[in-house]
Design an enzyme around this catalytic site. Structure first.
Site, mmCIF file in Angstrom:
data_model
loop_
_atom_site.group_PDB
_atom_site.id
_atom_site.type_symbol
_atom_site.label_atom_id
_atom_site.label_comp_id
_atom_site.label_asym_id
_atom_site.label_seq_id
_atom_site.Cartn_x
_atom_site.Cartn_y
_atom_site.Cartn_z
ATOM 1 N N CYS A 8 18.521 -3.034 -8.133
ATOM 2 C CA CYS A 8 18.917 -4.085 -7.189
ATOM 3 C C CYS A 8 20.288 -4.647 -7.581
ATOM 4 C CB CYS A 8 17.866 -5.190 -7.140
ATOM 5 S SG CYS A 8 16.423 -4.795 -6.121
ATOM 6 N N ASP A 31 23.512 9.637 -12.129
ATOM 7 C CA ASP A 31 22.711 9.147 -13.252
ATOM 8 C C ASP A 31 23.601 9.002 -14.484
ATOM 9 O OD1 ASP A 31 19.356 9.265 -13.897
ATOM 10 O OD2 ASP A 31 20.755 9.193 -15.584
ATOM 11 N N ASN A 87 9.503 9.959 -10.539
ATOM 12 C CA ASN A 87 8.583 9.499 -11.575
ATOM 13 C C ASN A 87 7.928 8.228 -11.076
ATOM 14 O OD1 ASN A 87 9.465 11.567 -13.305
ATOM 15 N ND2 ASN A 87 11.169 10.299 -14.039
ATOM 16 N N GLY A 93 6.159 8.324 -16.226
ATOM 17 C CA GLY A 93 7.385 8.193 -17.013
ATOM 18 C C GLY A 93 8.481 7.415 -16.306
ATOM 19 N N HIS A 98 12.105 0.580 -9.502
ATOM 20 C CA HIS A 98 12.653 0.519 -8.145
ATOM 21 C C HIS A 98 12.629 1.972 -7.674
ATOM 22 C CE1 HIS A 98 15.839 -1.224 -5.190
ATOM 23 N NE2 HIS A 98 15.609 0.040 -4.813
ATOM 24 N N HIS A 100 13.020 5.581 -6.666
ATOM 25 C CA HIS A 100 14.235 6.412 -6.624
ATOM 26 C C HIS A 100 13.851 7.869 -6.752
ATOM 27 C CE1 HIS A 100 13.465 5.292 -10.826
ATOM 28 N NE2 HIS A 100 13.954 6.484 -11.158
#
Ligand code: AMP
Ligand code: ZN
Length: 114
Positions: A8, A31, A87, A93, A98, A100
């Site tokens: 967020c 990432d 995940n 894991g 949030h 994704h």
């Protein structure tokens, strides 16, 4: 920060990210700890904690994430294929609560998922 959610904060522009795509429903960025040559996080612009929280009221966000995945994959040159990973929760894991989707590609993965 509106809540304690790091994604967020990224959506709000409070934490920098390497953006690759954005529309009304979706934000996607690289990432910070890539596991493959292409490793992009595709994130709904709504705080849905995990896949267990997808329902009829918010399903459009997940649908839009997958529309975005198809666009981003083509833009990243992943026409030969890629993997999408979600995940969910402690056993799955999940480290950022949030929802994704990891879009990972740029190399050939083993046939076994894990
Ligand atoms: P998961 O373990 O499925 O919850 O994935 C969370 C992912 O978020 C991990 O792959 C992290 O490397 C990634 N991540 C955490 N913080 C950031 C950040 N500030 N920018 C980009 N990626 C991040
Ligand atoms: Zn959030």
């Amino acid at each position: 920060m509106l809540n304690d959610c790091i994604f967020c904060a990224i959506l709000a522009g409070e934490i920098p990210s390497s953006k690759v795509y954005e529309d009304e429903y979706v934000f996607a960025f690289r990432d910070i700890n890539p596991q493959a040559p292409v490793h992009i996080l595709v994130v709904p612009k709504k705080h849905i904690p995990c896949a267990l929280d997808i329902d009829a009221d918010n399903a459009v966000y997940t649908a839009k994430c997958f529309e975005a995945i198809a666009k981003i994959a083509k833009a990243e040159g992943l026409e030969k294929g890629f993997r999408v990973v979600n995940n969910c929760g402690e056993d799955g894991g999940q480290s950022v609560m949030h929802l994704h989707f990891h879009l990972i590609g740029g190399r050939k993965f083993a046939e076994k998922i894990i």
